[in-house]
Design a protein around this motif. Structure first.
Motif, short mmCIF file in Angstrom:
data_model
loop_
_atom_site.label_atom_id
_atom_site.label_comp_id
_atom_site.label_asym_id
_atom_site.label_seq_id
_atom_site.Cartn_x
_atom_site.Cartn_y
_atom_site.Cartn_z
N VAL A 186 6.83 -14.19 12.53
CA VAL A 186 7.99 -13.59 11.89
C VAL A 186 7.53 -12.83 10.65
O VAL A 186 6.39 -12.95 10.20
N ARG A 187 8.43 -12.08 10.10
CA ARG A 187 8.08 -11.13 9.06
C ARG A 187 8.23 -11.73 7.66
O ARG A 187 9.16 -12.49 7.39
N GLY A 188 7.30 -11.41 6.79
CA GLY A 188 7.40 -11.78 5.38
C GLY A 188 7.66 -10.56 4.53
O GLY A 188 7.65 -9.43 5.02
N ASN A 189 7.87 -10.77 3.24
CA ASN A 189 8.15 -9.64 2.35
C ASN A 189 6.93 -8.74 2.15
O ASN A 189 7.06 -7.58 1.74
N HIS A 190 5.73 -9.25 2.47
CA HIS A 190 4.52 -8.42 2.31
C HIS A 190 4.19 -7.62 3.57
O HIS A 190 3.27 -6.80 3.54
N GLU A 191 4.93 -7.81 4.63
CA GLU A 191 4.75 -6.97 5.83
C GLU A 191 5.65 -5.75 5.68
O GLU A 191 6.59 -5.54 6.45
N ASP A 192 5.35 -4.95 4.67
CA ASP A 192 6.27 -3.90 4.25
C ASP A 192 5.50 -2.75 3.61
O ASP A 192 4.53 -2.96 2.87
N TYR A 193 5.97 -1.56 3.88
CA TYR A 193 5.38 -0.33 3.35
C TYR A 193 5.23 -0.39 1.83
O TYR A 193 4.15 -0.18 1.28
N ASN A 194 6.33 -0.65 1.14
CA ASN A 194 6.33 -0.58 -0.33
C ASN A 194 5.52 -1.70 -0.96
O ASN A 194 4.77 -1.48 -1.91
N THR A 195 5.66 -2.92 -0.45
CA THR A 195 4.97 -4.06 -1.07
C THR A 195 3.46 -3.93 -0.93
O THR A 195 2.71 -4.22 -1.87
N THR A 196 3.00 -3.49 0.24
CA THR A 196 1.55 -3.39 0.46
C THR A 196 0.91 -2.27 -0.36
O THR A 196 -0.30 -2.29 -0.58
N LEU A 197 1.70 -1.33 -0.81
CA LEU A 197 1.17 -0.30 -1.71
C LEU A 197 0.77 -0.88 -3.05
O LEU A 197 -0.14 -0.38 -3.72
N THR A 198 1.43 -1.96 -3.45
CA THR A 198 1.25 -2.52 -4.79
C THR A 198 0.28 -3.68 -4.84
O THR A 198 -0.47 -3.83 -5.80
N TYR A 199 0.27 -4.52 -3.78
CA TYR A 199 -0.40 -5.81 -3.88
C TYR A 199 -1.72 -5.93 -3.12
O TYR A 199 -2.20 -7.03 -2.92
N GLY A 200 -2.29 -4.80 -2.68
CA GLY A 200 -3.67 -4.85 -2.25
C GLY A 200 -3.99 -4.42 -0.82
O GLY A 200 -5.11 -4.01 -0.54
N PHE A 201 -3.03 -4.51 0.09
CA PHE A 201 -3.37 -4.22 1.48
C PHE A 201 -3.70 -2.74 1.70
O PHE A 201 -4.64 -2.41 2.44
N TYR A 202 -2.93 -1.86 1.08
CA TYR A 202 -3.21 -0.43 1.18
C TYR A 202 -4.63 -0.14 0.66
O TYR A 202 -5.40 0.59 1.30
N ASP A 203 -4.98 -0.72 -0.47
CA ASP A 203 -6.31 -0.51 -1.05
C ASP A 203 -7.40 -1.10 -0.15
O ASP A 203 -8.50 -0.53 -0.03
N GLU A 204 -7.12 -2.24 0.49
CA GLU A 204 -8.08 -2.83 1.42
C GLU A 204 -8.37 -1.87 2.58
O GLU A 204 -9.52 -1.69 2.98
N CYS A 205 -7.32 -1.25 3.10
CA CYS A 205 -7.50 -0.30 4.21
C CYS A 205 -8.33 0.90 3.78
O CYS A 205 -9.22 1.35 4.52
N LEU A 206 -8.08 1.43 2.60
CA LEU A 206 -8.86 2.57 2.10
C LEU A 206 -10.31 2.17 1.87
O LEU A 206 -11.23 2.94 2.16
N MET A 207 -10.52 0.98 1.32
CA MET A 207 -11.88 0.53 1.02
C MET A 207 -12.70 0.36 2.30
O MET A 207 -13.87 0.73 2.36
N LYS A 208 -12.08 -0.17 3.36
CA LYS A 208 -12.82 -0.48 4.57
C LYS A 208 -12.93 0.70 5.53
O LYS A 208 -13.86 0.74 6.35
N TYR A 209 -11.98 1.65 5.45
CA TYR A 209 -11.97 2.73 6.44
C TYR A 209 -12.01 4.12 5.82
O TYR A 209 -11.91 5.11 6.55
N ALA A 210 -12.16 4.20 4.51
CA ALA A 210 -12.33 5.48 3.81
C ALA A 210 -11.26 6.50 4.22
O ALA A 210 -10.08 6.24 4.09
#
Length: 334
Positions: free
Chosen positions: A146-170
């Motif tokens: 099921v979905r949590g509040n971090h499975e979200d476009y806006n939240t992941t921009l702030t709390y690290g997942f977006y940055d993780e994707c950029l770091m690992k996949y340039a």
């Protein structure tokens, strides 16, 4: 070619496609579960040494989106699925997820409900979410997400997942991030176990009059700023001076008191609500906290979260319908 011959050919192609899909998923899951820990000098780190390619992301998110889409927004899990394990926040702690499987049982033979927050803050959100999506596609009668509040476009921009994707996949990082977020947009919002135990990430809502309201949530969807889909992933139990529901101190959604929990359970024939979403100092030992005289319990499943030294726990609902807690003590590196 006759119509009968055409149908036979189509069925053979579908069988071949399904075999290829299953073979791929088995290979992917096996690779992630067997990968060694990275070493720093001679010492092992808590990071699993595994590479997920952009092709893996593309294939997995396509499979997962289709699988989630075929499910209801409220998953209904019957007594035949007991015993079942309910898992709270993981936050990219991929090594701890593998330890959880080793203790509670392999997903091919053990049933699980995961309550969201697979990504952000931890180091391996991609690995955590991709393994769970692959397992859900491979074992759809064993693994529920099921979905949590971090499975979200806006939240992941702030709390690290977006940055993780950029770091690992340039330069491909944003495409990877968007692909995974797109799959998240298809996730169910809650699970109901034998009609008596309701599981979600956040909590109840003033917009939730009956359980049927959850099934009316249309997916795919982003998490809105208000409304039922927002509250199911964002709301919290809180003892306040105001009875019922109050505006949340988080700045989004609501908080609710014990009377709101008890009233909701009584009206909907529930014995227990299991939710995640929070870790507080009184949860550091045991990884869980009861509310409303036992009508609700908060669980957290990421041990030593942000180096807090906290325990984590998983809820196991037995065939007898009794509930017990499996507690994980943190491994703190010195």
């Amino acid at each position: 070619m006759s119509e009968i011959e055409t149908n036979i050919v189509d069925q053979e192609e579908e069988t071949d496609d399904e075999t290829a899909r299953i073979d791929y998923l088995i290979g992917f899951v096996g690779r992630l579960l067997a990968a060694p820990l990275k070493k720093k000098g001679k010492k092992e780190t808590p990071v699993v040494d595994v590479k997920i390619t952009t092709d893996d992301i593309r294939i997995l998110t396509m499979y997962a989106s289709l699988s989630f889409k075929n499910q209801s927004s409220l998953l209904k899990i019957d007594e035949e699925s007991l015993p079942i394990h309910i898992v709270g926040d993981l936050h990219g702690q991929f090594h701890d997820l593998r330890l959880l499987f080793s203790r509670c049982g392999h997903p091919s033979q053990t049933n699980y409900i995961f309550l969201g927050d697979y990504v952000d803050r931890g180091l391996q959100g991609i690995e955590t979410s991709c393994l769970l999506m692959a397992l859900q596609c491979l074992y759809p009668k064993n693994i529920f997400m099921v979905r949590g509040n971090h499975e979200d476009y806006n939240t992941t921009l702030t709390y690290g997942f977006y940055d993780e994707c950029l770091m690992k996949y340039a330069k491909y990082g944003e495409i990877v991030w968007l692909s995974i977020i797109s799959a998240f947009n298809h996730l169910p919002f809650a699970a109901l176990i034998f009609g008596r135990i309701l599981c979600m990430h956040g909590g109840i809502s003033p917009n939730l009059k009956s359980l049927a309201d959850i099934d009316k949530i249309v997916r795919p969807t982003m998490i809105p700023a208000y409304g039922l889909a927002c509250d199911l992933v964002w709301s919290d139990p809180e003892n306040t001076q105001n009875p019922g529901f109050s505006l949340s101190s988080r700045g989004i959604s609501f908080s609710f008191d014990d009377s709101a929990i008890q009233d909701f359970c009584q009206k909907n024939g529930l014995d227990l609500i299991i939710r995640a979403h929070q870790i507080s100092s009184d949860m550091y030992r045991g990884g869980h906290k009861f509310h409303a005289g036992g009508n609700m319990v908060t669980i957290f499943s990421a041990p030593n979260y942000l180096n807090m030294g906290n325990d984590s726990c998983v809820v196991r609902v037995e065939k007898s319908k009794l509930v017990r807690f499996i507690v994980f003590r943190p491994t703190i590196s010195k």
